[in-house]
Design a protein around this motif. Structure first.
Motif, PDB file in Angstrom:
ATOM      1  N   GLU A  93      -1.958  23.404   5.762  1.00  0.00           N
ATOM      2  CA  GLU A  93      -3.260  22.501   5.804  1.00  0.00           C
ATOM      3  C   GLU A  93      -4.014  23.540   6.899  1.00  0.00           C
ATOM      4  O   GLU A  93      -5.395  23.123   6.575  1.00  0.00           O
ATOM      5  CB  GLU A  93      -2.801  21.354   7.167  1.00  0.00           C
ATOM      6  CG  GLU A  93      -2.190  20.039   5.710  1.00  0.00           C
ATOM      7  CD  GLU A  93      -1.328  19.793   7.109  1.00  0.00           C
ATOM      8  OE1 GLU A  93      -1.302  19.402   8.569  1.00  0.00           O
ATOM      9  OE2 GLU A  93      -0.660  18.245   6.876  1.00  0.00           O
ATOM     10  N   SER A 102      -5.249  25.084   4.061  1.00  0.00           N
ATOM     11  CA  SER A 102      -6.814  24.773   3.428  1.00  0.00           C
ATOM     12  C   SER A 102      -7.707  24.285   4.827  1.00  0.00           C
ATOM     13  O   SER A 102      -8.852  24.884   3.554  1.00  0.00           O
ATOM     14  CB  SER A 102      -5.749  23.582   3.468  1.00  0.00           C
ATOM     15  OG  SER A 102      -6.808  22.854   2.257  1.00  0.00           O
ATOM     16  N   ARG A 103      -7.581  24.735   5.601  1.00  0.00           N
ATOM     17  CA  ARG A 103      -8.512  23.781   6.747  1.00  0.00           C
ATOM     18  C   ARG A 103      -9.903  25.183   6.489  1.00  0.00           C
ATOM     19  O   ARG A 103     -10.773  25.406   6.724  1.00  0.00           O
ATOM     20  CB  ARG A 103      -8.307  23.475   7.292  1.00  0.00           C
ATOM     21  CG  ARG A 103      -9.193  23.187   8.632  1.00  0.00           C
ATOM     22  CD  ARG A 103     -10.273  21.580   8.212  1.00  0.00           C
ATOM     23  NE  ARG A 103     -11.872  21.575   9.404  1.00  0.00           N
ATOM     24  CZ  ARG A 103     -12.657  20.987   9.166  1.00  0.00           C
ATOM     25  NH1 ARG A 103     -12.875  21.395   7.668  1.00  0.00           N
ATOM     26  NH2 ARG A 103     -13.579  21.291   9.557  1.00  0.00           N
ATOM     27  N   GLU A 140      -9.987  27.545   4.433  1.00  0.00           N
ATOM     28  CA  GLU A 140     -10.748  27.704   3.244  1.00  0.00           C
ATOM     29  C   GLU A 140     -11.824  27.440   3.349  1.00  0.00           C
ATOM     30  O   GLU A 140     -13.041  27.289   2.738  1.00  0.00           O
ATOM     31  CB  GLU A 140     -10.062  27.785   2.247  1.00  0.00           C
ATOM     32  CG  GLU A 140      -8.883  28.283   1.588  1.00  0.00           C
ATOM     33  CD  GLU A 140      -7.663  28.340   0.751  1.00  0.00           C
ATOM     34  OE1 GLU A 140      -7.644  27.102  -0.340  1.00  0.00           O
ATOM     35  OE2 GLU A 140      -7.035  29.293   0.540  1.00  0.00           O
ATOM     36  N   GLU A 141     -11.486  25.817   3.486  1.00  0.00           N
ATOM     37  CA  GLU A 141     -12.875  24.781   3.649  1.00  0.00           C
ATOM     38  C   GLU A 141     -13.764  25.142   4.889  1.00  0.00           C
ATOM     39  O   GLU A 141     -15.185  25.165   4.426  1.00  0.00           O
ATOM     40  CB  GLU A 141     -11.936  23.723   4.215  1.00  0.00           C
ATOM     41  CG  GLU A 141     -11.395  22.895   3.086  1.00  0.00           C
ATOM     42  CD  GLU A 141     -11.269  21.569   3.258  1.00  0.00           C
ATOM     43  OE1 GLU A 141     -11.622  21.064   4.481  1.00  0.00           O
ATOM     44  OE2 GLU A 141     -10.394  20.828   3.049  1.00  0.00           O
ATOM     45  N   MET A 142     -13.386  25.645   5.570  1.00  0.00           N
ATOM     46  CA  MET A 142     -14.602  26.467   6.425  1.00  0.00           C
ATOM     47  C   MET A 142     -15.078  27.873   6.106  1.00  0.00           C
ATOM     48  O   MET A 142     -16.022  27.644   6.351  1.00  0.00           O
ATOM     49  CB  MET A 142     -14.046  26.558   7.441  1.00  0.00           C
ATOM     50  CG  MET A 142     -13.366  25.013   8.567  1.00  0.00           C
ATOM     51  SD  MET A 142     -12.320  25.930  10.563  1.00  0.00           S
ATOM     52  CE  MET A 142     -13.670  26.268  11.132  1.00  0.00           C
ATOM     53  N   THR A 143     -14.111  28.328   5.197  1.00  0.00           N
ATOM     54  CA  THR A 143     -14.752  29.712   5.642  1.00  0.00           C
ATOM     55  C   THR A 143     -16.147  29.377   3.792  1.00  0.00           C
ATOM     56  O   THR A 143     -16.928  30.244   3.979  1.00  0.00           O
ATOM     57  CB  THR A 143     -14.087  30.606   4.607  1.00  0.00           C
ATOM     58  OG1 THR A 143     -12.512  31.164   5.329  1.00  0.00           O
ATOM     59  CG2 THR A 143     -14.309  32.140   3.788  1.00  0.00           C
ATOM     60  N   THR A 144     -15.993  28.291   3.255  1.00  0.00           N
ATOM     61  CA  THR A 144     -16.487  27.834   2.589  1.00  0.00           C
ATOM     62  C   THR A 144     -18.066  27.125   2.266  1.00  0.00           C
ATOM     63  O   THR A 144     -19.015  27.412   1.992  1.00  0.00           O
ATOM     64  CB  THR A 144     -15.684  27.469   1.323  1.00  0.00           C
ATOM     65  OG1 THR A 144     -15.049  27.861   0.434  1.00  0.00           O
ATOM     66  CG2 THR A 144     -16.939  26.330  -0.455  1.00  0.00           C
ATOM     67  N   GLU A 145     -17.951  27.009   3.994  1.00  0.00           N
ATOM     68  CA  GLU A 145     -19.124  25.983   4.160  1.00  0.00           C
ATOM     69  C   GLU A 145     -19.866  27.054   4.871  1.00  0.00           C
ATOM     70  O   GLU A 145     -21.021  27.051   5.177  1.00  0.00           O
ATOM     71  CB  GLU A 145     -18.424  24.774   5.689  1.00  0.00           C
ATOM     72  CG  GLU A 145     -19.362  24.619   6.007  1.00  0.00           C
ATOM     73  CD  GLU A 145     -19.944  23.595   5.536  1.00  0.00           C
ATOM     74  OE1 GLU A 145     -21.351  23.025   6.023  1.00  0.00           O
ATOM     75  OE2 GLU A 145     -20.111  23.076   4.322  1.00  0.00           O
ATOM     76  N   ARG A 152     -22.058  28.909   2.875  1.00  0.00           N
ATOM     77  CA  ARG A 152     -22.958  28.422   2.419  1.00  0.00           C
ATOM     78  C   ARG A 152     -24.098  28.444   3.622  1.00  0.00           C
ATOM     79  O   ARG A 152     -24.719  28.505   3.004  1.00  0.00           O
ATOM     80  CB  ARG A 152     -22.564  26.824   1.831  1.00  0.00           C
ATOM     81  CG  ARG A 152     -23.233  25.735   0.970  1.00  0.00           C
ATOM     82  CD  ARG A 152     -23.055  24.509   0.850  1.00  0.00           C
ATOM     83  NE  ARG A 152     -22.533  23.593   2.539  1.00  0.00           N
ATOM     84  CZ  ARG A 152     -23.702  22.985   3.235  1.00  0.00           C
ATOM     85  NH1 ARG A 152     -25.379  23.376   2.991  1.00  0.00           N
ATOM     86  NH2 ARG A 152     -23.046  22.686   4.159  1.00  0.00           N
TER      87      ARG A 152
END
Length: 295
Positions: free
Chosen positions: A80, A83-84, A86-91, A94
């Motif tokens: 988890e 996954s979080r 990766e989401e934070m890195t993508t954000e 961006r």
């Protein structure tokens, strides 16, 4: 059939023996707990250590089971967290891209304000003929947007080049690093010079200038170089770059040197196209509040 009965009888004997052993062990266990008699002493040496061993094995199995459950929980939490992350890195990527885009738009807006006398259309760079340098590239605006050949193109920091080919919804721009004859002048002295684009010198982040009069006017490093009023295709006063080196030529009549271009020709993404050409101004068709009529 006789053989089958023999096996069945043998199994019954074994069950009987095991039952007797269990009863004896239970009895010995009782004696061990009561602490009385010789059997109690024997049980203390046999049953009690066995029970302790069994208890330890049971506790070890319980610990292993608990550790296994904890390990599974840790693996789940780790998954988890990954996954979080990766989401934070993508954000974060961006947000950084949005921030960089916002800065470029701010530069374009500032350039638009600095050249407010000229009408302009914003466009995006969609292709380049050179993978490293934007010596010639394509934008996403064309004749449908009022784009014509010979229109000057700006970045957020200075002159980029000129439109050389136009389609309905696209146009090709040739940059000044692909131009050998850009008529320019020193902003403070108005002395004229010729700026020459060269992919070899631009590798070092420089443009070459020459034919600058060797007169009493001092030209210092850092001076701004802009397009001149006598340019046949560039509008007057567009920032080309900054003097980085000045040398007196061997004829002692002229000076030459190098300019750091105002535009980064490796990172072009958005541009402004001035929708008035130099010929429009000469013909009296252009819109300009400056004294460009003498160009």
């Amino acid at each position: 059939m006789k053989r089958k009965n023999q096996f069945s009888t043998s199994n019954k004997y074994w069950l009987l023996i095991l039952a007797i052993i269990c009863i004896v062990l239970m009895g010995l266990s009782g004696f061990a707990e009561s602490g009385k008699g010789p059997l109690s002493w024997a049980a203390g040496y046999t049953i009690v250590p066995m029970q302790k061993g069994i208890n330890r094995v049971g506790m070890w199995i319980g610990d292993v089971s608990e550790n296994f459950a904890t390990l599974q929980e840790i693996k789940k939490e780790n998954k988890e967290l990954k996954s979080r992350l990766e989401e934070m890195t993508t954000e974060n990527n961006r947000l950084q891209q949005n921030s960089a885009t916002l800065e470029r738009y701010k530069e374009l807006y500032k350039m638009d304000q600095n050249t407010a006398d000229y009408p302009k259309v914003a466009a995006n760079v969609i292709a380049s003929e050179n993978s490293n340098w934007f010596s010639k590239f394509t934008i996403d605006k064309g004749s449908n947007d009022g784009i014509r050949e010979d229109m000057n193109v700006l970045s957020g920091t200075g002159l980029v080049g000129i439109v050389t080919e136009v389609g309905p919804n696209w146009a090709t721009v040739s940059s000044i690093i692909d131009d050998k004859n850009v008529s320019a002048m020193i902003l403070t002295t108005f002395d004229k010079c010729i700026v020459s684009g060269d992919l070899q010198t631009v590798q070092d982040g420089l443009l070459k200038f020459e034919q600058l009069a060797n007169n009493e006017n001092e030209v210092a490093v850092g001076e701004q170089v802009v397009t001149s009023n006598i340019s046949s295709k560039y509008l007057q006063g567009l920032l080309v770059g900054y003097i980085s080196e000045v040398n007196v030529d061997s004829n002692n009549l002229t000076r030459s040197g190098y300019i750091i271009p105002a535009t980064d020709f490796k990172e072009l993404q958005e541009v402004l196209v001035i929708t008035t050409t130099k010929q429009d101004l000469i013909d009296g068709k252009g819109e300009s509040g400056s004294d460009n009529g003498g160009e």
